[in-house]
Design a protein around this motif. Structure first.
Motif, PDB file in Angstrom:
ATOM      1  N   TRP A  64       0.811  -1.215   0.000  1.00 19.86           N
ATOM      2  CA  TRP A  64       0.000   0.000   0.000  1.00 19.86           C
ATOM      3  C   TRP A  64       0.846   1.268   0.000  1.00 19.86           C
ATOM      4  O   TRP A  64       0.325   2.373   0.196  1.00 19.86           O
ATOM      5  CB  TRP A  64      -0.953  -0.017   1.203  1.00 19.86           C
ATOM      6  N   LEU A  65       2.151   1.108  -0.231  1.00 23.87           N
ATOM      7  CA  LEU A  65       3.021   2.279  -0.299  1.00 23.87           C
ATOM      8  C   LEU A  65       2.672   3.134  -1.514  1.00 23.87           C
ATOM      9  O   LEU A  65       2.417   2.616  -2.600  1.00 23.87           O
ATOM     10  CB  LEU A  65       4.491   1.853  -0.374  1.00 23.87           C
ATOM     11  N   LYS A  66       2.696   4.445  -1.328  1.00 23.78           N
ATOM     12  CA  LYS A  66       2.377   5.373  -2.415  1.00 23.78           C
ATOM     13  C   LYS A  66       3.589   5.698  -3.281  1.00 23.78           C
ATOM     14  O   LYS A  66       3.458   6.281  -4.352  1.00 23.78           O
ATOM     15  CB  LYS A  66       1.802   6.671  -1.835  1.00 23.78           C
ATOM     16  N   GLU A  67       4.778   5.362  -2.787  1.00 23.18           N
ATOM     17  CA  GLU A  67       5.985   5.593  -3.574  1.00 23.18           C
ATOM     18  C   GLU A  67       6.919   4.404  -3.413  1.00 23.18           C
ATOM     19  O   GLU A  67       6.786   3.600  -2.483  1.00 23.18           O
ATOM     20  CB  GLU A  67       6.679   6.880  -3.147  1.00 23.18           C
ATOM     21  N   SER A  68       7.851   4.286  -4.320  1.00 25.61           N
ATOM     22  CA  SER A  68       8.771   3.147  -4.321  1.00 25.61           C
ATOM     23  C   SER A  68       9.521   3.039  -3.003  1.00 25.61           C
ATOM     24  O   SER A  68       9.965   4.050  -2.445  1.00 25.61           O
ATOM     25  CB  SER A  68       9.780   3.295  -5.464  1.00 25.61           C
ATOM     26  N   PRO A  69       9.668   1.830  -2.477  1.00 24.11           N
ATOM     27  CA  PRO A  69      10.429   1.659  -1.229  1.00 24.11           C
ATOM     28  C   PRO A  69      11.922   1.901  -1.410  1.00 24.11           C
ATOM     29  O   PRO A  69      12.653   2.019  -0.421  1.00 24.11           O
ATOM     30  CB  PRO A  69      10.135   0.209  -0.834  1.00 24.11           C
ATOM     31  N   GLY A  70      12.392   1.952  -2.665  1.00 24.34           N
ATOM     32  CA  GLY A  70      13.810   2.214  -2.906  1.00 24.34           C
ATOM     33  C   GLY A  70      14.701   1.074  -2.438  1.00 24.34           C
ATOM     34  O   GLY A  70      14.314  -0.091  -2.459  1.00 24.34           O
ATOM     35  N   LYS A  71      15.891   1.436  -2.004  1.00 27.30           N
ATOM     36  CA  LYS A  71      16.834   0.432  -1.502  1.00 27.30           C
ATOM     37  C   LYS A  71      16.256  -0.179  -0.227  1.00 27.30           C
ATOM     38  O   LYS A  71      15.984   0.533   0.737  1.00 27.30           O
ATOM     39  CB  LYS A  71      18.186   1.081  -1.220  1.00 27.30           C
ATOM     40  N   THR A  72      16.068  -1.485  -0.245  1.00 26.23           N
ATOM     41  CA  THR A  72      15.306  -2.134   0.832  1.00 26.23           C
ATOM     42  C   THR A  72      16.097  -3.250   1.502  1.00 26.23           C
ATOM     43  O   THR A  72      16.735  -4.068   0.837  1.00 26.23           O
ATOM     44  CB  THR A  72      13.996  -2.717   0.277  1.00 26.23           C
ATOM     45  N   LEU A  73      16.014  -3.281   2.836  1.00 26.96           N
ATOM     46  CA  LEU A  73      16.532  -4.403   3.614  1.00 26.96           C
ATOM     47  C   LEU A  73      15.336  -5.208   4.108  1.00 26.96           C
ATOM     48  O   LEU A  73      14.467  -4.674   4.805  1.00 26.96           O
ATOM     49  CB  LEU A  73      17.346  -3.913   4.808  1.00 26.96           C
ATOM     50  N   VAL A  74      15.283  -6.472   3.732  1.00 24.82           N
ATOM     51  CA  VAL A  74      14.239  -7.380   4.200  1.00 24.82           C
ATOM     52  C   VAL A  74      14.850  -8.257   5.290  1.00 24.82           C
ATOM     53  O   VAL A  74      15.820  -8.974   5.039  1.00 24.82           O
ATOM     54  CB  VAL A  74      13.697  -8.259   3.056  1.00 24.82           C
ATOM     55  N   VAL A  75      14.288  -8.189   6.481  1.00 27.52           N
ATOM     56  CA  VAL A  75      14.805  -8.990   7.596  1.00 27.52           C
ATOM     57  C   VAL A  75      13.894 -10.188   7.788  1.00 27.52           C
ATOM     58  O   VAL A  75      12.699 -10.048   8.052  1.00 27.52           O
ATOM     59  CB  VAL A  75      14.879  -8.168   8.895  1.00 27.52           C
ATOM     60  N   GLY A  76      14.474 -11.375   7.659  1.00 27.07           N
ATOM     61  CA  GLY A  76      13.698 -12.606   7.779  1.00 27.07           C
ATOM     62  C   GLY A  76      13.953 -13.493   6.585  1.00 27.07           C
ATOM     63  O   GLY A  76      14.441 -13.032   5.544  1.00 27.07           O
ATOM     64  N   ALA A  77      13.614 -14.769   6.725  1.00 28.63           N
ATOM     65  CA  ALA A  77      13.866 -15.716   5.639  1.00 28.63           C
ATOM     66  C   ALA A  77      12.665 -16.631   5.411  1.00 28.63           C
ATOM     67  O   ALA A  77      12.801 -17.723   4.885  1.00 28.63           O
ATOM     68  CB  ALA A  77      15.104 -16.549   5.944  1.00 28.63           C
ATOM     69  N   SER A  78      11.484 -16.160   5.822  1.00 32.53           N
ATOM     70  CA  SER A  78      10.254 -16.897   5.571  1.00 32.53           C
ATOM     71  C   SER A  78       9.881 -16.763   4.098  1.00 32.53           C
ATOM     72  O   SER A  78      10.524 -16.025   3.341  1.00 32.53           O
ATOM     73  CB  SER A  78       9.123 -16.324   6.424  1.00 32.53           C
ATOM     74  N   TYR A  79       8.830 -17.462   3.681  1.00 38.30           N
ATOM     75  CA  TYR A  79       8.407 -17.312   2.289  1.00 38.30           C
ATOM     76  C   TYR A  79       7.947 -15.888   2.018  1.00 38.30           C
ATOM     77  O   TYR A  79       8.129 -15.359   0.907  1.00 38.30           O
ATOM     78  CB  TYR A  79       7.332 -18.341   1.923  1.00 38.30           C
ATOM     79  N   TYR A 100      19.615   2.329   4.183  1.00 39.22           N
ATOM     80  CA  TYR A 100      18.538   1.849   3.325  1.00 39.22           C
ATOM     81  C   TYR A 100      17.409   2.877   3.326  1.00 39.22           C
ATOM     82  O   TYR A 100      17.271   3.682   4.256  1.00 39.22           O
ATOM     83  CB  TYR A 100      18.004   0.499   3.821  1.00 39.22           C
ATOM     84  N   ASP A 101      16.605   2.819   2.279  1.00 37.88           N
ATOM     85  CA  ASP A 101      15.415   3.674   2.239  1.00 37.88           C
ATOM     86  C   ASP A 101      14.271   3.047   3.025  1.00 37.88           C
ATOM     87  O   ASP A 101      13.448   3.749   3.612  1.00 37.88           O
ATOM     88  CB  ASP A 101      14.976   3.894   0.782  1.00 37.88           C
ATOM     89  N   THR A 102      14.215   1.713   3.002  1.00 38.82           N
ATOM     90  CA  THR A 102      13.116   0.995   3.656  1.00 38.82           C
ATOM     91  C   THR A 102      13.653  -0.247   4.349  1.00 38.82           C
ATOM     92  O   THR A 102      14.543  -0.920   3.826  1.00 38.82           O
ATOM     93  CB  THR A 102      12.046   0.578   2.616  1.00 38.82           C
ATOM     94  N   MET A 103      13.082  -0.521   5.514  1.00 38.04           N
ATOM     95  CA  MET A 103      13.411  -1.762   6.227  1.00 38.04           C
ATOM     96  C   MET A 103      12.113  -2.535   6.410  1.00 38.04           C
ATOM     97  O   MET A 103      11.175  -2.052   7.060  1.00 38.04           O
ATOM     98  CB  MET A 103      14.043  -1.452   7.572  1.00 38.04           C
ATOM     99  N   LEU A 104      12.061  -3.721   5.836  1.00 43.16           N
ATOM    100  CA  LEU A 104      10.852  -4.552   5.868  1.00 43.16           C
ATOM    101  C   LEU A 104      11.071  -5.732   6.810  1.00 43.16           C
ATOM    102  O   LEU A 104      11.945  -6.567   6.573  1.00 43.16           O
ATOM    103  CB  LEU A 104      10.524  -5.053   4.459  1.00 43.16           C
TER     104      LEU A 104
END
Length: 512
Positions: free
Chosen positions: A203-218, A299-303
């Protein structure tokens, strides 16, 4: 319609339509009240209504920490399967455009992706599904209440609106189907203040950019995959192993492909703190478990994709004695979805030991409705449920992993047939197919009953779906070899599989 009847020598007037309703619902407002408007709750309520029951559904979405909120339909429709698959498709189209040049398509200039165009299209589709669910409930005469529900006793539900309005509903049976929400660590400084979850990404209105995803689930790998696929710099931080609970050989192939696809991985790493810089960027500090050293990057976004927690805390279950699993917080249920309190049932992701999958919630919800209405005694079969991980190289599976098969049957009592194959569409495009793989796990003796099937490659879900019916029917290796494949397809390679791991022979498919 009114009539007269005699009781103790007195004549009284009675409204028969009222009597008919009361006889049907007993002394309650409803036959069934469902708390939760996700896939399982909606399926249960609509099925019950079709069987003549009087039904109400309560659904309330608490906004995420970032303020994201959505409509009726639950996780799958709003922040799960549907938007995920559409954004995965956007990434696949990007790869297809790159492949197109090898197939002769003349593409002027460099290609780029516009987040807002994709996001608006996906969000508009989700909103149409929200509306569709409301219309379906109305058509089936299910009472829909946009209110938060809690359980007062085995026949009473308390409802609370966002404006503070309260309501009490009584029911013969109560069904809890509130699902779960993503976790965010509370012990990492800045995690909750600056991170987002899968409740927000779509639901983000703009690109998350450089992103760090924490986790290794599906969830983590799927999000990282489509972010990489649309051209974003994406890193996945893995504390221990990827795709826990899935076949680990296949998990390795999936992450290997993702790395070659452009996704970065930080294995055996744990985030320590998140700081927001004056520029608005996020400075993430983490430790490497292997070396003990600390590192940081911006990072721009941390997920956060580190698991999900069941939505049980606000239901009032502790006061009723509804038994919960102390570790997970999920509701302990029987084979018939019953809880430890009579007349209270639970289904879907909130139930302990159930697959966190939309189709199982939908089917179990329908079957529960039929049992509660007295139309059936059929129980949900949770064995051999197929699923697919929609990573850049898709992974479909049904049945046991190789690890599970070894535990249940012993390594010497299983036979693993496997093959590395190359999809025809990869050839002209000159794409690496070294992670395209099939594994069929069988009992070693007798008819060699198939215990599990695993497939990585294009359209893995479509391939796995058909074979899953075979496993439900007790398919054997002989049945597989007796099946004629469709040529040229990836799925046909499953019907030709003949090399065992035990043999040590090269499992690479060559020619027809």
């Amino acid at each position: 319609m009114a009539a007269l009847y005699r009781s103790r020598h007195r004549w009284k007037r009675i409204n028969w339509s009222h009597v008919l309703t009361r006889n049907f619902t007993g002394n309650y407002d409803y036959d069934t009240v469902v708390i939760g408007g996700g896939s399982g709750g909606l399926a249960c309520s609509k099925e019950a209504a079709q069987l003549g029951q009087k039904v109400a559904v309560l659904d309330h979405v608490e906004p995420s920490l970032r303020g994201t909120k959505w409509g009726l339909g639950g996780t799958c429709v709003n922040v799960g399967c549907i938007p995920k698959k559409l954004m995965h498709q956007a990434a696949l189209l990007g790869t297809a455009v790159k492949d197109a040049k090898k197939y002769g398509w003349q593409l002027p200039g460099p290609i780029s992706h516009d987040w807002l165009t994709m996001a608006e299209a996906v969000q508009n589709h989700v909103r149409s599904l929200n509306w569709g669910h409301r219309v379906q409930l109305q058509d089936k005469k299910v009472k829909y209440l946009n209110m938060r529900g809690s359980v007062a006793d085995e026949h009473t539900v308390k409802a609370l609106s966002k404006t503070g309005k309260t309501m009490t509903l009584t029911a013969k049976n109560i069904v809890i189907a509130t699902g779960g929400r993503p976790k965010i660590p509370t012990d990492i400084p800045g995690a909750m203040e600056h991170g987002i979850t899968s409740d927000d990404i779509f639901w983000l209105k703009e690109s998350p950019g450089k992103t760090l995803v924490v986790g290794a689930s599906y969830v983590a790998l799927e999000c990282a995959g489509f972010l990489t696929g649309i051209g974003l710099d994406t890193t996945v931080m893995v504390r221990s192993i990827a795709l826990r609970g899935f076949d680990q050989q296949i998990a390795g192939l999936v992450t290997d492909y993702m790395e070659s696809y452009g996704t970065k991985f930080a294995f055996r790493c744990v985030p320590k703190r998140v700081d927001k810089l004056p520029s608005g960027a996020l400075k993430v500090t983490w430790s490497d478990a292997l070396t003990g050293q600390e590192h940081n990057d911006t990072y721009d976004t941390m997920l956060w994709a580190v698991g999900r927690a069941p939505e049980t805390k606000a239901l009032g279950l502790d006061n009723l004695g509804v038994q919960l699993n102390k570790e997970t917080g999920k509701i302990i249920v029987g084979v018939d979805e019953s809880t430890s309190v009579p007349n209270i049932y639970a289904l879907g992701d909130i139930s302990q030991g159930r697959p966190e999958l939309t189709p199982t919630a939908v089917k179990s919800g329908k079957l529960l409705a039929r049992r509660l209405a007295g139309h059936s005694k059929e129980l949900m079969n949770y064995d051999n449920v197929p699923t697919t991980v929609f990573t850049p190289l898709e992974y479909g599976c049904v049945g046991l992993s190789e690890e599970e098969a070894e535990v249940r049957h012993g390594r010497d009592n299983i036979e693993v047939y496997h093959a590395f194959y190359k999809p025809l569409e990869f050839t002209v495009a000159e794409r690496d197919a070294s992670q395209c793989y099939i594994k069929v796990i069988c009992q070693r003796d007798g008819d060699q009953k198939i215990l599990g099937l695993h497939f990585t490659g294009p359209n893995a879900g479509e391939v796995t779906q058909g074979f899953s019916m075979g496993l439900q029917c007790g398919a054997t290796y002989s049945h597989l070899l007796g099946t004629v494949g469709i040529h040229p397809t990836c799925a046909e390679e499953i019907t030709k599989i003949n090399i065992t791991k035990r043999s040590g022979l090269d499992a690479t498919v060559t020619g027809c």
